[in-house]
Design an enzyme around this catalytic site. Structure first.
Site, mmCIF file in Angstrom:
data_model
loop_
_atom_site.group_PDB
_atom_site.id
_atom_site.type_symbol
_atom_site.label_atom_id
_atom_site.label_comp_id
_atom_site.label_asym_id
_atom_site.label_seq_id
_atom_site.Cartn_x
_atom_site.Cartn_y
_atom_site.Cartn_z
ATOM 1 N N LYS A 120 69.024 13.100 28.615
ATOM 2 C CA LYS A 120 70.060 13.684 29.317
ATOM 3 C C LYS A 120 71.326 14.056 28.094
ATOM 4 C CE LYS A 120 69.476 12.441 33.907
ATOM 5 N NZ LYS A 120 69.965 13.381 34.870
ATOM 6 N N HIS A 656 64.360 0.761 43.702
ATOM 7 C CA HIS A 656 63.531 1.275 42.662
ATOM 8 C C HIS A 656 64.380 1.927 41.522
ATOM 9 C CE1 HIS A 656 60.689 3.344 40.148
ATOM 10 N NE2 HIS A 656 61.010 4.468 40.334
ATOM 11 N N HIS A 709 53.803 8.697 33.811
ATOM 12 C CA HIS A 709 54.222 9.900 33.094
ATOM 13 C C HIS A 709 53.044 10.796 32.467
ATOM 14 C CE1 HIS A 709 58.264 9.268 34.494
ATOM 15 N NE2 HIS A 709 58.214 8.053 33.722
HETATM 16 N N1 GLN Z 1 59.992 7.082 45.976
HETATM 17 C C1 GLN Z 1 60.402 7.966 45.026
HETATM 18 C C2 GLN Z 1 58.831 8.563 44.991
HETATM 19 O O1 GLN Z 1 58.109 7.765 44.729
HETATM 20 C C3 GLN Z 1 60.882 7.510 43.890
HETATM 21 C C4 GLN Z 1 61.037 8.662 42.910
HETATM 22 C C5 GLN Z 1 62.003 8.405 41.642
HETATM 23 O O2 GLN Z 1 62.206 7.339 41.460
HETATM 24 N N2 GLN Z 1 62.539 9.439 40.872
HETATM 25 O O3 GLN Z 1 58.538 9.641 44.524
HETATM 26 ZN ZN ZN Z 2 61.103 6.492 39.296
#
Ligand code: GLN
Ligand code: ZN
Length: 774
Positions: A120, A656, A709
């Site tokens: 970023k 998360h 990823h």
């Molecule tokens: N709950 C979202 C997903 O699983 C979380 C995405 C994220 O952390 N960017 O897509």
């Molecule tokens: Zn995530």
């Protein structure tokens, strides 16, 4: 006010303009080129045409000095890497063979050569390609792109100023190249880099540049005395050059602080400073530093990052004060207009009463021109603009959209107790264990499952009217059935519904909350050819009806296992939107939190025993200066707790986050008081687990064991290894097993295989623990 400043006409300028064109022509041309459908010549012609259109648009709006060099095929930091010849070794052959293809290879990678890392740009949502440097880096000047752009603008009759990333910021943004010691400091290369900048400056001078702007936004971050010394040396040396244009050193995104006197004293002819938001402190700091006598000050009084009309009267007052502090004052946006959409005029779906509160790049340039005119000729010369502006501001301030009495009353009544769970974690954990009956090392996912073509087709069909709402919802239900049945078959412990109804984790909620607006064409560049359309958080936030309950409940009706409800948290809802600027962010966050709190309660009432509130933006929105961290983290964690604090003790709250650098916010993560947190960890080999343990994190955590990823499927053994590493830091009673992040960008094939391996790994490690009697 000195006679000199009173006599000088104030100029109007910007540092950069949206690159993509009104119909995203650049995206189409570049992606077409990648696919072989557009020739290199056609791509170049499109680019030249876009530059020409932008300059013409700027000049027509009253911008007296246009920027050059702000255009980029992909990223302006990558362009700087080319300009200084810092091509990573693995891409050198490709760049030598074909500079354009080599450029895109650095940006996107090839079969054998990974791309440069992307990160970023300060605290914006723009991503740049990180320069890779080492002790062996040899810089060579390649000013061609800059010289060409300047030549084009001058040939069209514009007064133009090349805008470059400054040498100090370039080095501070770089990282050690692969194979170079991690503690290598790119700033040590300054003496090698300065001669290359000198060459570029000389070339631009020869091509007709009167002024060149060097952007040094890295100096608004907390800097060491050594960094500031390097900045002083850089501008002493560049200032001492003979064959050079006049130099304008620019900073933005925050106050310069200790760097301000350094730059003010440097032998350069001008400074550009941000006077908006947190950077408004630059005004007093500039006065304290003795101003810029005899120099040029480019005053960023129009916010280049938000979408709101400027308070022209207030800006004129600031500019009036600045007149007394510099030899000449020009008006500008605080930073490049790259960070805002192009034009409000094309938004046909926004209520015209609200549209007049908004200013995108075109409107901001008009504001800048008006301010310059008012500064030069007096307020009477812009009386019409000022009165229209006052009317727009008054309409916004008095609107029921920005002042909903019910929302105001509810926010005012919030108490500390609302943000506190009724029982301490230990008691909650026992209640949740009884309620959920989960095994040791419970397995789960982060929420989304693959967003398949069928889902995209269903959304497009709904938009185009080819199917009705009932037809669309039937397709979503079908998808949920598949996702649930797959998870049951695979043996996951806490299931999800897969988020098939969500186009985007912020937009989905923004569309369902009162106070948010959607734009049709409000695209801004995220990276390369990827553009996002952030929603506009314009007014007081409320939730007319439940947003997610029906999908979570439907999923729960299909299984006896717990299904996790899935919400986007208040901080992320702000971070990935254009946020209102007429009240503190913390107040806005509290309104969003209350709306989400209602959703949490409705989920709980519908029988949802596990609720996850995602906050992937918590770390990235951290203010640039450490002095501002505590204030930010207080409202950010407060908003999260207000969202989640009202649930029963036996309802389990998850959160998360994606990014891997948690060291500096681990206390804030603890302050969220979530029962379970899932984090990205696979690539860093559970580093996060060690950081949490070192902090004494007392609750449950799921450091990811699958790097989502990449399409790579982690083997069972690999996941077992990561789990065992995790167990060295986090005891089995508090360790969860999950991937790093959501699966929406993954395909089904690797999702199936990876989750099967993940469950197998959890079972294997679990069996070992029980055998040990642990
Ligand atoms: N709950 C979202 C997903 O699983 C979380 C995405 C994220 O952390 N960017 O897509
Ligand atoms: Zn995530």
């Amino acid at each position: 006010m000195t006679t000199e400043s009173a006599a000088a006409a104030a100029g109007a300028t910007v540092f950069g303009y949206p690159r993509q064109g009104g119909s995203r022509e650049l995206k189409k041309a570049v992606e077409g080129y990648w696919k072989g459908r557009v020739t290199a010549d056609a791509l170049r012609a499109t680019a030249e045409d876009l530059r020409r259109t932008n300059w013409r648009q700027l000049a027509a709006a009253g911008i007296t000095e246009v920027p050059t060099g702000d255009f980029s095929y992909y990223d302006h930091v990558l362009d700087t890497t080319v300009m200084v010849g810092a091509i990573p070794a693995r891409h050198r052959a490709a760049v030598a063979a074909d500079p354009l293809d080599g450029y895109f290879a650095m940006a996107r990678g090839t079969q054998d050569a990974p791309p440069l890392e992307m990160t970023k740009w300060f605290d914006t949502n723009y991503h740049y390609l990180v320069p890779e440097l080492g002790p062996d880096t040899v810089f060579t000047a390649d000013p061609a792109q800059q010289v060409t752009a300047l030549g084009e603008a001058l040939a069209l009759g514009h007064t133009a100023r090349p805008v470059l990333v400054g040498p100090v910021t370039y080095l501070l943004l770089a990282k050690p190249a692969p194979g170079v010691a991690a503690d290598f400091e790119p700033l040590t290369l300054l003496d090698r880099l300065l001669p290359v900048y000198a060459e570029v400056l000389a070339a631009l001078r020869a091509a007709g540049a009167e002024w060149v702007q060097l952007d040094e936004p890295a100096l608004v971050q907390d800097r060491t005395p050594a960094d500031l010394g390097a900045a002083a040396r850089a501008y002493r040396e560049l200032g001492a050059l003979t064959a050079r244009p006049r130099l304008l050193v620019a900073s933005y995104f925050d106050r310069l602080g200790d760097a301000l006197p350094v730059l003010a004293k440097a032998p350069v002819e001008g400074l550009a400073l941000d006077f908006t938001g947190r950077a408004a402190a630059n005004l007093d700091d500039l006065a304290a530093a003795g101003g810029l006598p005899g120099k040029r000050l480019v005053a960023g009084v129009v916010d280049g990052r938000n979408v709101w009309v400027n308070d022209l009267g207030k800006s004129l007052a600031t500019l009036g004060t600045l007149l007394g502090l510099a030899g000449r004052v020009d008006v500008s946006a605080s930073c490049s207009l790259l960070h805002v959409p192009l034009d409000t005029a094309v938004e046909k779906d926004v209520d015209p009463q609200i549209l007049r509160w908004l200013a995108f790049a075109r409107q901001k340039t008009a504001e800048i021109a008006t301010l310059a005119k008012g500064l030069t000729a007096g307020t009477a010369a812009v009386a019409g603009e000022l009165s229209a502006n006052r009317a727009a501001l008054a309409s916004r301030a008095a609107s029921p959209v920005t002042h909903d009495p019910a929302v105001r009353a509810r926010t005012a009544a919030v108490t500390d107790a609302d943000g506190r769970r009724a029982q301490p974690y230990a008691e909650r954990a026992a209640a949740q264990r009884a309620h959920l009956g989960l095994p040791l090392l419970p397995t789960t996912t982060i929420g989304s499952f693959p967003q398949t073509d069928e889902l995209r087709v269903a959304r497009a069909d709904l938009r185009a009217g080819r199917i009705d709402t009932a037809g669309y919802e039937a397709r979503i239900e079908g998808e949920i059935e598949e996702v649930v049945s797959f998870q049951e078959k695979t043996g996951l412990d806490v299931l999800v519904h897969g988020e098939p109804e969500r186009n985007d984790m912020v937009q989905y909620f923004a569309e369902r909350l009162t106070g948010y607006l959607a734009t049709q064409h409000g695209w801004v560049q995220s990276y390369g050819t990827r553009y996002v359309r952030p929603p506009v958080l314009a007014g007081d936030i409320s939730r007319p009806e439940p947003m997610t309950v029906r999908w979570t409940s439907y999923a729960q009706s299909l299984t006896a296992k717990p299904v996790k409800g899935m919400l986007t948290g208040p901080v992320t809802m702000l971070a990935w939107s254009f946020v209102r600027d007429d009240q503190p962010l913390g107040d806005t966050a509290r309104q969003v939190a209350l709306a989400l709190r209602d959703e949490v309660r409705d989920l709980e009432d519908a029988g949802t025993a596990v609720i996850q509130v995602d906050e992937p933006a918590l770390r990235e929105t951290l203010p640039l200066r450490a002095a501002d961290h505590a204030g930010y983290l207080a409202w950010a964690t407060g908003a999260f707790r207000l969202t989640t604090g009202g649930v029963r003790p036996d309802t389990q709250i998850h959160t998360h986050m994606c990014y891997a650098e948690f060291g500096d916010i681990v206390q804030a993560i603890d302050d969220l008081d979530a029962d379970v947190i899932s984090l990205e960890a696979a690539r860093s080999h559970m580093q996060v687990a060690r950081e949490l343990a070192a902090h004494g994190y007392p609750r449950e955590a799921g450091p990811g064991v699958w790097d989502i990823h990449s399409p790579r499927v982690p083997g069972t053994d690999e996941a077992v290894g990561l789990l065992r590493t995790g167990l060295e830091a986090i005891p089995a009673e508090r360790l969860w097993v999950n991937p790093d992040c959501g699966l929406k960008t993954r395909g089904w094939a690797e999702t199936r295989a990876s989750l099967e391996n993940l469950v197998a790994a959890a079972r294997e490690v679990r069996a070992g623990l029980t055998a040990d009697g642990a």
